[in-house]
Design a protein around this motif. Sequence first.
Motif, PDB file in Angstrom:
ATOM      1  N   ARG A 165       0.977  -1.161   0.056  1.00 38.79           N
ATOM      2  CA  ARG A 165      -0.203   0.031   0.145  1.00 38.79           C
ATOM      3  C   ARG A 165       0.792   1.256   0.004  1.00 38.79           C
ATOM      4  NH1 ARG A 165      -2.801   1.706   5.516  1.00 38.79           N
ATOM      5  NH2 ARG A 165      -0.964   3.541   4.847  1.00 38.79           N
ATOM      6  N   LYS A 166       1.864   1.236   0.729  1.00 40.25           N
ATOM      7  CA  LYS A 166       2.771   2.376   0.884  1.00 40.25           C
ATOM      8  C   LYS A 166       3.553   2.364  -0.533  1.00 40.25           C
ATOM      9  CE  LYS A 166       3.635   4.482   4.132  1.00 40.25           C
ATOM     10  NZ  LYS A 166       2.839   5.882   4.587  1.00 40.25           N
ATOM     11  N   ASP A 169       1.228   4.090  -2.520  1.00 43.45           N
ATOM     12  CA  ASP A 169       1.136   5.535  -2.274  1.00 43.45           C
ATOM     13  C   ASP A 169       2.102   6.356  -2.840  1.00 43.45           C
ATOM     14  OD1 ASP A 169      -1.307   4.910  -1.030  1.00 43.45           O
ATOM     15  OD2 ASP A 169      -0.413   5.006   1.182  1.00 43.45           O
ATOM     16  N   ARG A 172       1.647   6.785  -6.241  1.00 43.07           N
ATOM     17  CA  ARG A 172       0.677   7.696  -6.702  1.00 43.07           C
ATOM     18  C   ARG A 172       1.111   9.093  -6.463  1.00 43.07           C
ATOM     19  NH1 ARG A 172      -2.833   5.002  -4.298  1.00 43.07           N
ATOM     20  NH2 ARG A 172      -2.930   5.800  -2.355  1.00 43.07           N
ATOM     21  N   ASN A 173       1.728   9.102  -5.324  1.00 40.46           N
ATOM     22  CA  ASN A 173       2.277  10.613  -4.772  1.00 40.46           C
ATOM     23  C   ASN A 173       3.406  10.865  -5.927  1.00 40.46           C
ATOM     24  OD1 ASN A 173       0.739  10.753  -2.683  1.00 40.46           O
ATOM     25  ND2 ASN A 173       2.246   9.665  -1.363  1.00 40.46           N
TER      26      ASN A 173
END
Length: 748
Positions: A165-166, A169, A172-173
């Motif tokens: 997930r990180k 993230d 995505r970031n």
Amino acid sequence: MNGADSLDGELFSFQSDSDWLLASGLMLVMVFVVGSITSEHLSTRRRLTKEEQAFKSLYEHNPNAVYTLDLQGRLLASNPACKKVLGYEESDFVEGSPLRVLRSDESDKIKAHFFAAVNGVPRNYETTLYHKEGHLINVHLTHVPIFVEGEVTGMYIIVKDITERKQADRERNRSNRKYQGLVESIDAIVWEGDPYTFRYQFVSPQSAKILGYRPEQLIESESFWRSVIHPDDCERLLTFCKQENAELRNHEIEYRVFAADGRTVWIKDYVTVLDENGTVTGCRGIMVDITERKLTEERLQYIAYYDVLTNLPNRALFEERLQEEMEKARANSQMLSVLFLDVDRFKSINDTLGHSVGDELIRAVAERLKVCMREEDTICRIGGDAFALILPDLNSPQGAIQMARTLLQTLAAPFVLMSNELFVTCSIGISFFPDDGGDLFTLLKNAETAMYRTKERGRNNFQLYTTSMNEDSMQKLSLEGFLRKALGLQEFVLFYQPQVNVSSGEIIGVEALLRWKHPVLGMVSPASFIPLAEETGLIVPIGEWVLRTACEQIKIWHEAGYPDLIVAVNLSARQFLQEDLVEMVQRVLEETGVDAEFLELEITESVTMHNVERAIVVLNELRNLGIRISLDDFGTGYSSLSYLKHFPIHTLKIDQSFVRDITTDADDAAIASSVIALALSLNLHVIAEGVETEDHLRYLAERGCYDMQGYHFSRPLPAQDVEQLFVRGKLFKTEVVPPLSDEDSRKK
């Protein structure tokens, strides 16, 4: 009976039936209570067993690692997921707390959260731990205190692997940062908005750069955005977008926006419609500043339809408007007129004073013409020094005639441009729709034809088109074709007209006159082809031929025994403007071997007035070669006497237009007398042209003019015929009245 039997006998003996019933009832209650207690106990055991099994299932089958610790952090139990998540088994924690075994870059933070949970405060946070194999993983840790009778007796630590997930993230970031950077770097405004309320939900920071508005200003209210859209575009924009949104069509539209600093900014908005299952859910767009492109388009549009020099419509727009006006006139059975206007002798002004003065003159003429126009009229610059006008809604030809007179009167006043005072006239041709043409090209051509007829008849006037003009134009076009070949075909000849001193009767010189003998047309009148040669520029090579032929003839006559004979040659306006005029004359003299003192060049006074300074320079250079200068047609132009005294001229010629009626017209007589007096006062030689009668001769001689030429003495003749006059010696002798005074006699 023993004690037990006794206790039993007591328990089960009854004094009466009622006692037995009571005892039976109590027994039933006791049995029920015992049964109930037993049943509840069994139910509780079964419930506890289920809860234990549920907890055990939750514990053992939980995908997250779960550690049970005592208050000192020692491991009490762990579930199977611990090995899967972190790679450690329970045996790895025999010698120490998991808090010591599990490696992390944030160990102090983990311990702080552990002790907070020991004090009864649950904790949730994210950190990183090292897997047993050595790689770092992202985890979410939950510290749950275990309460027993209100006291914390231990703790659950739940470890959730959030590495994926990180990572997602971070991706995505990173993507968001990349696209955010892209959004902020492009020179456009990116936005998202509500397709129904037209209220913005996101506006990129470029709005401040492009429009001067902060994003929050545009997002705050729908009314603010609508207030900055140009009022002529707002409703069109909203109506168009609503229609396209309803049809789920991506679209683009151009409109104007008032920037914060008051500028009008052209925007092109590229809109993407978002939908789910056919329902519009949102809109996204990119606003691009296209102001520069729009201004360029407007400039190109202006250049395409307007004259840059005068800001008047050009020929393309003129033709469009003329077509529109003709259609209106045809539908309403009305008359319209086209006026074709050309500035007279503009080329001479342009060549002598320079293009900058010429441009200023065209601008000034355009301004004066505009003042004369009605609101419904159209005026354009066709090109060069030519203008065209459309006069619609005419009741009769008189309206166009009155306009032509107004234009001529308006242009009559002098123009002062760059310290030059210029007197400008124009020639106007007029045609009418539908009588003179049913299409725009015919109508314009016929107006132009009428304009040329005006020039042929003296300029500074107007002519209405007639069908005979086309025939004349065709003849002129045919004549031009013949003229272009005449020099190469040796069709030109020179005639010579004697100039006579009436006191002695001797021929003092001759004037060379150009004649054209065409094999089909015969002798073509100079009045027909000289203006045409001047207009087409053919006069330049023809003029050099005339000069060379005349000089060759001078040489022949001098060698034949007439050494003092002078030949006069006319210089046209076009020749006088030649940059190499002086060099050409000098070259001809050298090549023919003629002394310059026997060549006289005649120029008209109107030629010198276009650029007085240049005229003085050129005339002085010719005079320095030894050439005699004669000012021809004196009195017909607008020369200034203050300039005249600076011209290095030898002879003034009185124009034949004054001599013709000199004995019957007081004005002509006065002008001729004044020219003679002026010449004598300036010590200039004076000669009269067009002397045809004895009365002409005597009148001129009585006032001190003794040199003359005209039909009274001889018409122009070929060179061999003139020689016959030389043989005779004195051509003409008469008793003449002596000069009016001794001073005049001395000056002569």
